[in-house]
Design a protein around this motif. Sequence first.
Motif, mmCIF file in Angstrom:
data_model
loop_
_atom_site.group_PDB
_atom_site.id
_atom_site.type_symbol
_atom_site.label_atom_id
_atom_site.label_comp_id
_atom_site.label_asym_id
_atom_site.label_seq_id
_atom_site.Cartn_x
_atom_site.Cartn_y
_atom_site.Cartn_z
ATOM 1 N N PRO A 1 -7.724 -2.834 4.153
ATOM 2 C CA PRO A 1 -7.627 -1.540 3.288
ATOM 3 C C PRO A 1 -7.515 -0.437 4.119
ATOM 4 N N TYR A 2 -6.736 0.568 3.608
ATOM 5 C CA TYR A 2 -6.706 1.786 4.351
ATOM 6 C C TYR A 2 -8.061 2.483 4.319
ATOM 7 N N LYS A 3 -8.304 3.172 5.421
ATOM 8 C CA LYS A 3 -9.789 3.972 5.507
ATOM 9 C C LYS A 3 -9.174 5.401 5.788
ATOM 10 N N ASN A 4 -10.089 6.463 5.733
ATOM 11 C CA ASN A 4 -9.746 7.738 5.906
ATOM 12 C C ASN A 4 -9.431 8.021 7.422
ATOM 13 N N VAL A 5 -10.123 7.378 8.404
ATOM 14 C CA VAL A 5 -9.770 7.267 9.747
ATOM 15 C C VAL A 5 -8.264 7.001 10.216
ATOM 16 N N TYR B 1 6.834 14.126 7.180
ATOM 17 C CA TYR B 1 5.388 13.778 6.418
ATOM 18 C C TYR B 1 4.304 14.179 7.271
ATOM 19 N N ASN B 2 3.232 14.721 6.527
ATOM 20 C CA ASN B 2 1.901 15.377 7.217
ATOM 21 C C ASN B 2 0.611 14.879 6.726
ATOM 22 N N GLN B 3 -0.394 15.341 7.129
ATOM 23 C CA GLN B 3 -1.873 15.022 7.097
ATOM 24 C C GLN B 3 -1.961 15.291 5.643
ATOM 25 N N HIS B 4 -1.702 16.238 4.883
ATOM 26 C CA HIS B 4 -1.805 16.357 3.583
ATOM 27 C C HIS B 4 -1.444 15.119 2.880
ATOM 28 N N ASP B 5 -0.097 14.647 3.345
ATOM 29 C CA ASP B 5 0.844 13.499 2.287
ATOM 30 C C ASP B 5 -0.135 12.279 2.653
ATOM 31 N N ALA B 6 -0.603 12.063 3.868
ATOM 32 C CA ALA B 6 -1.413 10.912 4.335
ATOM 33 C C ALA B 6 -2.693 10.835 3.743
ATOM 34 N N HIS B 7 -3.448 11.868 3.482
ATOM 35 C CA HIS B 7 -4.521 11.865 2.750
ATOM 36 C C HIS B 7 -4.432 11.664 1.408
ATOM 37 N N GLU B 8 -3.414 12.179 0.714
ATOM 38 C CA GLU B 8 -3.181 11.730 -0.669
ATOM 39 C C GLU B 8 -2.726 10.344 -0.871
ATOM 40 N N TRP B 9 -2.127 9.931 -0.018
ATOM 41 C CA TRP B 9 -1.693 8.212 0.013
ATOM 42 C C TRP B 9 -2.965 7.619 0.050
ATOM 43 N N ILE B 10 -3.545 7.732 1.193
ATOM 44 C CA ILE B 10 -4.833 6.996 1.457
ATOM 45 C C ILE B 10 -5.742 7.065 0.328
ATOM 46 N N HIS B 11 -6.113 8.217 -0.139
ATOM 47 C CA HIS B 11 -7.215 8.405 -1.490
ATOM 48 C C HIS B 11 -6.187 7.406 -2.671
ATOM 49 N N ALA B 12 -5.365 7.598 -2.861
ATOM 50 C CA ALA B 12 -4.717 6.767 -4.091
ATOM 51 C C ALA B 12 -4.554 5.436 -3.894
ATOM 52 N N SER B 13 -4.303 4.731 -2.548
ATOM 53 C CA SER B 13 -4.845 3.339 -1.988
ATOM 54 C C SER B 13 -6.141 3.062 -2.553
ATOM 55 N N GLN B 14 -7.043 3.738 -2.028
ATOM 56 C CA GLN B 14 -8.701 3.360 -2.197
ATOM 57 C C GLN B 14 -8.737 3.440 -3.761
ATOM 58 N N GLN B 15 -7.967 4.268 -4.503
ATOM 59 C CA GLN B 15 -8.230 4.127 -5.973
ATOM 60 C C GLN B 15 -7.761 2.770 -6.402
ATOM 61 N N ASN B 16 -6.672 2.451 -5.972
ATOM 62 C CA ASN B 16 -5.767 1.306 -6.369
ATOM 63 C C ASN B 16 -6.766 -0.013 -6.240
ATOM 64 N N TRP B 17 -7.264 0.063 -5.113
ATOM 65 C CA TRP B 17 -8.200 -1.099 -4.826
ATOM 66 C C TRP B 17 -9.318 -1.230 -5.655
ATOM 67 N N ASP C 1 -8.179 -2.402 -8.937
ATOM 68 C CA ASP C 1 -7.074 -3.597 -8.907
ATOM 69 C C ASP C 1 -5.970 -3.284 -9.582
ATOM 70 N N ILE C 2 -5.191 -1.962 -9.059
ATOM 71 C CA ILE C 2 -4.190 -1.900 -9.600
ATOM 72 C C ILE C 2 -2.894 -2.166 -8.477
ATOM 73 N N CYS C 3 -3.211 -2.310 -7.437
ATOM 74 C CA CYS C 3 -2.161 -2.407 -6.224
ATOM 75 C C CYS C 3 -3.186 -2.620 -4.977
ATOM 76 N N TYR C 4 -2.767 -3.350 -3.943
ATOM 77 C CA TYR C 4 -3.304 -3.815 -2.768
ATOM 78 C C TYR C 4 -2.536 -3.462 -1.395
ATOM 79 N N GLU C 5 -2.713 -2.278 -0.872
ATOM 80 C CA GLU C 5 -2.199 -1.740 0.134
ATOM 81 C C GLU C 5 -3.053 -2.103 1.374
ATOM 82 N N PHE C 6 -2.460 -2.790 2.461
ATOM 83 C CA PHE C 6 -3.143 -3.020 3.655
ATOM 84 C C PHE C 6 -2.490 -2.219 4.876
ATOM 85 N N ALA C 7 -3.293 -1.548 5.824
ATOM 86 C CA ALA C 7 -2.763 -1.137 6.931
ATOM 87 C C ALA C 7 -2.710 -2.271 7.901
#
Length: 193
Positions: free
Chosen positions: A16-20, A47-63, A66-72
């Motif tokens: 799963p994605y992490k902030n790092v 695509y910028n850091q703000h976009d990535a921050h929002e997406w990573i946060h949404a991904s963490q919430q999805n996990w 149990d809405i969606c499972y994104e993997f880096a």
Amino acid sequence: MKADFELVTDRLILRPYKNVDLLDLVEAIQQSDDTLSRWLPWCSAHYNQHDAHEWIHASQQNWLYDICYEFAIFHRDDDEFLGSISISNLSEITNSGELGYWIKSSAQQQGFATEACREAARFAFSKVKLTRIEIVTHLGNLASQRTALACNAKFECTARNRVIEDGHPINGLLFSLIPTDIPQNPAPRGNES
């Protein structure tokens, strides 16, 4: 579902994605604009850091829910960020989900997407307990279609109005996987921590 674990293959680590991961994600998307933006409209040089921050946060919430499972996706040898894979559009009614993936331009055509897809499908079947996974591609996305077939997905049909492109529905190609299409590993590969 617990989001703090890894899936490990011969060459890859999926987790799963992490902030790092923010800067690696931005760099990969910006450098891949030429090969991915046709199929993934959000993938652009802007695509910028703000976009990535929002997406990573949404991904963490999805996990978390149990809405969606994104993997880096990372290379095992040097932890290089390679791309992303997700199991989304989960349906309780059909006990199915959709597998989506992308690999950054500099790592394409090396079999990473296929390897990641097989492992993500194993996860979806064994941990999420899905009984069907769909892969939907644009008609012209030959690389994604080859990946689907290399994962042992079966082509089912040209699905009308299945993909949205420039705000309009267009036809897409529909592939599917069921548990018997993906051999399970004799020993568990997931590294739960």
